[in-house]
Design an enzyme around this catalytic site. Structure first.
Site, PDB file in Angstrom:
ATOM      1  N   CYS A   2      12.560   6.496  -6.029  1.00 63.52           N
ATOM      2  CA  CYS A   2      13.786   7.162  -5.600  1.00 63.52           C
ATOM      3  C   CYS A   2      13.606   8.662  -5.788  1.00 63.52           C
ATOM      4  CB  CYS A   2      14.960   6.685  -6.442  1.00 63.52           C
ATOM      5  SG  CYS A   2      15.137   4.897  -6.464  1.00 63.52           S
ATOM      6  N   ARG A  27      10.829   9.423  -0.501  1.00 60.32           N
ATOM      7  CA  ARG A  27      10.654   8.572  -1.681  1.00 60.32           C
ATOM      8  C   ARG A  27      11.449   7.276  -1.595  1.00 60.32           C
ATOM      9  NH1 ARG A  27       8.615  12.103  -5.876  1.00 60.32           N
ATOM     10  NH2 ARG A  27       8.971  10.517  -7.419  1.00 60.32           N
ATOM     11  N   TRP A  74      15.283   3.754  -3.287  1.00 65.71           N
ATOM     12  CA  TRP A  74      14.421   2.651  -2.863  1.00 65.71           C
ATOM     13  C   TRP A  74      14.746   1.515  -3.825  1.00 65.71           C
ATOM     14  CZ3 TRP A  74      10.574  -0.507  -4.880  1.00 65.71           C
ATOM     15  CH2 TRP A  74       9.827  -1.231  -3.937  1.00 65.71           C
ATOM     16  N   ASN A  98      15.413   7.340 -11.213  1.00 68.23           N
ATOM     17  CA  ASN A  98      14.226   6.920 -10.478  1.00 68.23           C
ATOM     18  C   ASN A  98      13.385   6.118 -11.445  1.00 68.23           C
ATOM     19  OD1 ASN A  98      11.798   6.711  -9.052  1.00 68.23           O
ATOM     20  ND2 ASN A  98      11.137   8.773  -9.639  1.00 68.23           N
ATOM     21  N   GLY A  99      13.046   4.862 -11.085  1.00 71.37           N
ATOM     22  CA  GLY A  99      12.209   4.051 -11.972  1.00 71.37           C
ATOM     23  C   GLY A  99      12.864   2.723 -12.280  1.00 71.37           C
ATOM     24  N   GLU A 480      -7.983  -0.606   7.049  1.00 66.52           N
ATOM     25  CA  GLU A 480      -7.017   0.490   7.198  1.00 66.52           C
ATOM     26  C   GLU A 480      -6.243   0.335   8.520  1.00 66.52           C
ATOM     27  OE1 GLU A 480      -5.505   2.621   5.654  1.00 66.52           O
ATOM     28  OE2 GLU A 480      -5.051   4.351   6.887  1.00 66.52           O
ATOM     29  N   LYS A 484      -2.269  -0.019   8.584  1.00 63.66           N
ATOM     30  CA  LYS A 484      -1.461   0.972   9.301  1.00 63.66           C
ATOM     31  C   LYS A 484      -0.567   0.285  10.322  1.00 63.66           C
ATOM     32  CE  LYS A 484      -1.766   3.896   7.667  1.00 63.66           C
ATOM     33  NZ  LYS A 484      -2.300   4.691   6.580  1.00 63.66           N
ATOM     34  N   GLU A 487       2.265  -1.827   8.630  1.00 61.92           N
ATOM     35  CA  GLU A 487       3.297  -1.106   7.868  1.00 61.92           C
ATOM     36  C   GLU A 487       4.301  -0.395   8.773  1.00 61.92           C
ATOM     37  OE1 GLU A 487       0.778   2.620   6.121  1.00 61.92           O
ATOM     38  OE2 GLU A 487       2.587   2.197   5.003  1.00 61.92           O
ATOM     39  N   HIS A 503     -16.984 -17.226   9.178  1.00 62.33           N
ATOM     40  CA  HIS A 503     -16.641 -17.959   7.961  1.00 62.33           C
ATOM     41  C   HIS A 503     -15.163 -18.283   7.889  1.00 62.33           C
ATOM     42  CE1 HIS A 503     -20.718 -17.363   6.583  1.00 62.33           C
ATOM     43  NE2 HIS A 503     -20.605 -16.116   6.996  1.00 62.33           N
ATOM     44  N   LYS A 603       7.306   6.329   0.074  1.00 62.13           N
ATOM     45  CA  LYS A 603       6.072   7.102   0.064  1.00 62.13           C
ATOM     46  C   LYS A 603       5.394   7.089  -1.304  1.00 62.13           C
ATOM     47  CE  LYS A 603       3.256  10.061   1.964  1.00 62.13           C
ATOM     48  NZ  LYS A 603       2.273   9.460   2.876  1.00 62.13           N
TER      49      LYS A 603
HETATM   50  O1  M6R Z   1       0.282   8.222  -3.291  1.00 66.60           O
HETATM   51  P1  M6R Z   1      -0.836   7.242  -3.242  1.00 66.60           P
HETATM   52  O2  M6R Z   1      -1.992   7.717  -2.406  1.00 66.60           O
HETATM   53  O3  M6R Z   1      -1.309   6.815  -4.608  1.00 66.60           O
HETATM   54  O4  M6R Z   1      -0.245   5.972  -2.535  1.00 66.60           O
HETATM   55  C1  M6R Z   1      -1.004   4.808  -2.382  1.00 66.60           C
HETATM   56  C2  M6R Z   1      -0.394   3.873  -1.373  1.00 66.60           C
HETATM   57  O5  M6R Z   1       0.915   3.548  -1.743  1.00 66.60           O
HETATM   58  C3  M6R Z   1      -0.376   4.477   0.033  1.00 66.60           C
HETATM   59  O6  M6R Z   1      -1.653   4.863   0.455  1.00 66.60           O
HETATM   60  C4  M6R Z   1       0.189   3.452   1.039  1.00 66.60           C
HETATM   61  O7  M6R Z   1      -0.671   2.359   1.149  1.00 66.60           O
HETATM   62  C5  M6R Z   1       0.440   4.110   2.395  1.00 66.60           C
HETATM   63  N1  M6R Z   1       1.801   3.875   2.807  1.00 66.60           N
HETATM   64  C6  M6R Z   1      -0.436   3.583   3.473  1.00 66.60           C
HETATM   65  O8  M6R Z   1      -0.225   4.217   4.689  1.00 66.60           O
END
Ligand code: M6R
Length: 608
Positions: A2, A27, A74, A98-99, A480, A484, A487, A503, A603
């Site tokens: 948050c 956040r 969040w 936050n937390g 990746e 991507k 998400e 496999h 984020k």
């Molecule tokens: O801030 P960070 O790089 O530690 O975050 C790690 C992951 O949460 C971040 O890379 C996440 O997987 C992204 N949303 C991917 O696009």
């Protein structure tokens, strides 16, 4: 996860709180709220959903108070409803958080037994009632917060506003960042310096366990034992970064297109361009020749950057690398021989699992190096040495430019290690540096493929599942690609090492499922082509991302071909990230999804 903010202002603070929350919305964005003191009385406005809903609420019912706290959420405990939105309040105070408060159940039972009435399903509300109970005892906010904080277990940052106390905000930090901003007769509190950038560039950070008492005249910091301590204020660069979309529709688009520039900026920080060699701006507090083993630890996309780096370190520097997902590593109790190297990769520098893993490796006597984008972050501050990415603020939830800048830094480190360990000579170092320096230009070339990718995305949006395949460094790129796409488009996608196809996953191939193959012209190309033929033989719909004419060389008919420019093979992942990102972006866009703020995500993942 948050975002929290607090302002003791000279003018009505609601618009300022909203401005700061806009910069913190990355956040969390499932609800938002604000509390101000209206003639000494706590008054709240809260709204479910994005910040714009709170703005609409405020325009119907404005707030005029000069002191306020705000929150963008969040959800961890309780659904993202208005009732669960922060600030949570009693007749004495309002709090934003936050937390996670881990012992909230026990505290809630205790407080209910004591007569407290709870209105929400959140863990945060126990904090409001706990401090309120202390207020009834001492009638003093500072004493009450000091008495309540030791009762809380978990990781959190908090900001409190008290009924009748117009010149007071109290903040606390344990496991989640909190910054204090100094203005002219105004004071600020925020989750990061970026949130406070429109108001001030003079920032002090709370240390772990600190709490702070703000008045318009300044800040009094206390450590975890309550002792008054000094926390130095610094000038920050945060204000230099524009947090806007420029000419782009989304932050993600802007950040994808910024890559040539920010990769170039990052590389020039680590390279001696005149000599064409690596020049690390900081001394490494260890000797590369004494390192037999590197542990790389990270989450999500940063973890995938770590896997690509494994190939580079092992091939170039001949050093064994283990890469772990931080949430697994932190509890795995891996035995680590003393004096080895642990590398942590994180855009935010606040990811809870990555931070916990860092602390574990420190206990195990490792040298701790971090590759972070936010240099004031906790991970950066707890590392022995930091090699930052100079990507600038990344706001889109999907990591793009931070990822390619992480690759750039890890590539430089791999070359430095290779040279120091005697596995490459100066001529080879210069050749590798030349190749690396060509990458920003190749990324720019790859961005020109966008119109074709946009048409491809129109086809992909009809898919319910997508498979990504690759070998070597294209294997983590396949992972990746799948991450991507899922998400931001919510299409189910999987990444596989192409050699694993037989496999199991080959059973999925049919005329419906797109198979996106990453096949740069590298040592693995011919092998990957064989796998492409196996997919074609089963009627698979192939999207081939590779050098010009790759489908012809593979002898297959592809649904689409993304013809990448010719490039040196070692660092190809830096450029191959571009089509992978653009495919996800345009597919999500054509499906009408919210690419910058996809559902359920945030984020900065500051809870485990
Ligand atoms: O801030 P960070 O790089 O530690 O975050 C790690 C992951 O949460 C971040 O890379 C996440 O997987 C992204 N949303 C991917 O696009």
């Amino acid at each position: 996860m948050c975002g929290i903010v607090g302002i003791l202002g000279a003018t009505p603070v609601a618009p300022l709180v909203i401005d700061a929350l806009k910069r913190l919305e990355y956040r969390g964005y499932d609800s938002a709220g604000i509390a101000t003191l209206e003639e000494g009385c706590l008054t709240r406005r809260r709204a479910e959903g994005k910040l714009r809903n709170l703005e609409a609420r405020l325009s119907e019912a404005p707030l005029k108070g000069l002191s306020g706290i705000g929150h963008t959420r969040w959800a961890t405990h309780g659904k993202p409803t208005e009732g669960n939105a922060h600030p949570h309040a009693t007749d004495r105070l309002a709090v934003v958080h936050n937390g996670i408060i881990e012992n909230f159940r026990e505290l809630r039972e205790e407080l209910v037994a004591d007569g407290a009435h709870f209105d929400s399903e959140t863990d945060t509300e126990v904090v409001a009632h706990l401090v309120t109970r202390e207020m009834r005892r001492s009638n003093d906010p500072v004493t009450a917060v000091a008495a309540a904080l030791p009762r809380l277990h978990g990781a959190f940052a908090l900001a409190f506003l008290f009924e009748g106390h117009d010149d007071l905000i109290i903040g606390a930090r344990r496991g989640a960042p909190l910054a204090v901003g100094y203005g002219e007769g105004e004071m600020y509190l925020g989750s990061d310096a970026l949130a406070l950038a429109p108001f001030t560039d003079t920032i002090a950070y709370l240390e772990e366990g600190d709490w702070v008492v703000l008045s318009r005249g300044g800040a009094e910091f206390h450590d975890k034992d309550g002792a008054i301590v000094a926390r130095e204020a610094h000038k920050t660069q945060a204000g230099a970064f524009l947090v806007d979309k420029g000419n782009h529709r989304h932050f993600m688009a802007k950040e994808i297109h910024e890559q040539p520039e920010v990769i170039g900026r990052t590389l020039s920080h680590y390279l001696d361009m005149a000599n064409g060699t690596v020049r690390l701006p900081v001394d490494m507090p260890f000797d590369w020749t004494k390192i037999d083993r590197i542990s790389i630890c990270a989450c999500g996309t940063a973890y995938l950057a770590g896997i690509i780096a494994k190939y580079w370190f092992e091939r170039l520097a001949r050093v064994l690398v283990e890469v772990d997902v931080a949430s697994e590593f932190r509890y795995r109790e891996a035995p680590l021989p003393k004096g080895q190297l642990a590398i942590f990769v994180s855009q935010s520098g606040e990811t809870a699992d990555t931070l916990a893993s860092l602390r574990y490796t420190r206990q195990m006597g490792q040298h701790v190096l971090s590759v972070v984008n936010v240099q004031s972050s906790t991970i950066a501050r707890e590392s022995d040495v930091v090699t930052p990415t100079l990507a600038g603020p990344e706001i889109g939830v999907a990591s793009t430019k931070a990822f390619t800048c992480q690759l750039a830094v890890l590539a430089v480190l791999a070359i430095a290690a290779a040279r120091a360990r005697g596995h490459i000579d100066e001529a080879r170092e210069k050749e590798l540096v030349r190749e690396l320096v060509s990458m920003p230009g190749l990324v720019a070339e790859s961005l020109k493929l966008e119109p074709g990718i946009e048409s491809l995305a129109y086809e992909l949006r009809k898919a319910s599942d997508v498979l990504y395949l690759g070998r070597g460094t294209s294997y983590p790129m396949a992972l990746e690609g799948a991450l991507k796409l899922k998400e931001i488009s919510y299409i189910h996608a999987e990444g596989y090492a192409a050699g694993e196809l037989k496999h199991g996953p080959i059973a999925l191939i049919d005329e419906e499922m797109p198979v996106i193959v990453l096949a740069p012209a590298d040592a693995w190309f011919e092998k990957t082509v064989s796998n492409v033929q196996e997919v074609a033989a089963r009627g698979g719909r192939i999207v081939l991302i590779g050098p010009e004419g790759a489908a012809g060389r593979a002898g297959v008919e592809a649904l689409a071909e993304v013809a990448m420019p010719a490039m040196p093979e070692t660092f190809a992942p830096i450029a191959y990230a571009v089509p992978v990102q653009l495919i996800a972006y345009h597919t999500a866009l054509s499906m009408g999804k919210d690419v910058d703020q996809p559902r359920n995500l945030a984020k900065s993942v500051t809870v485990e």
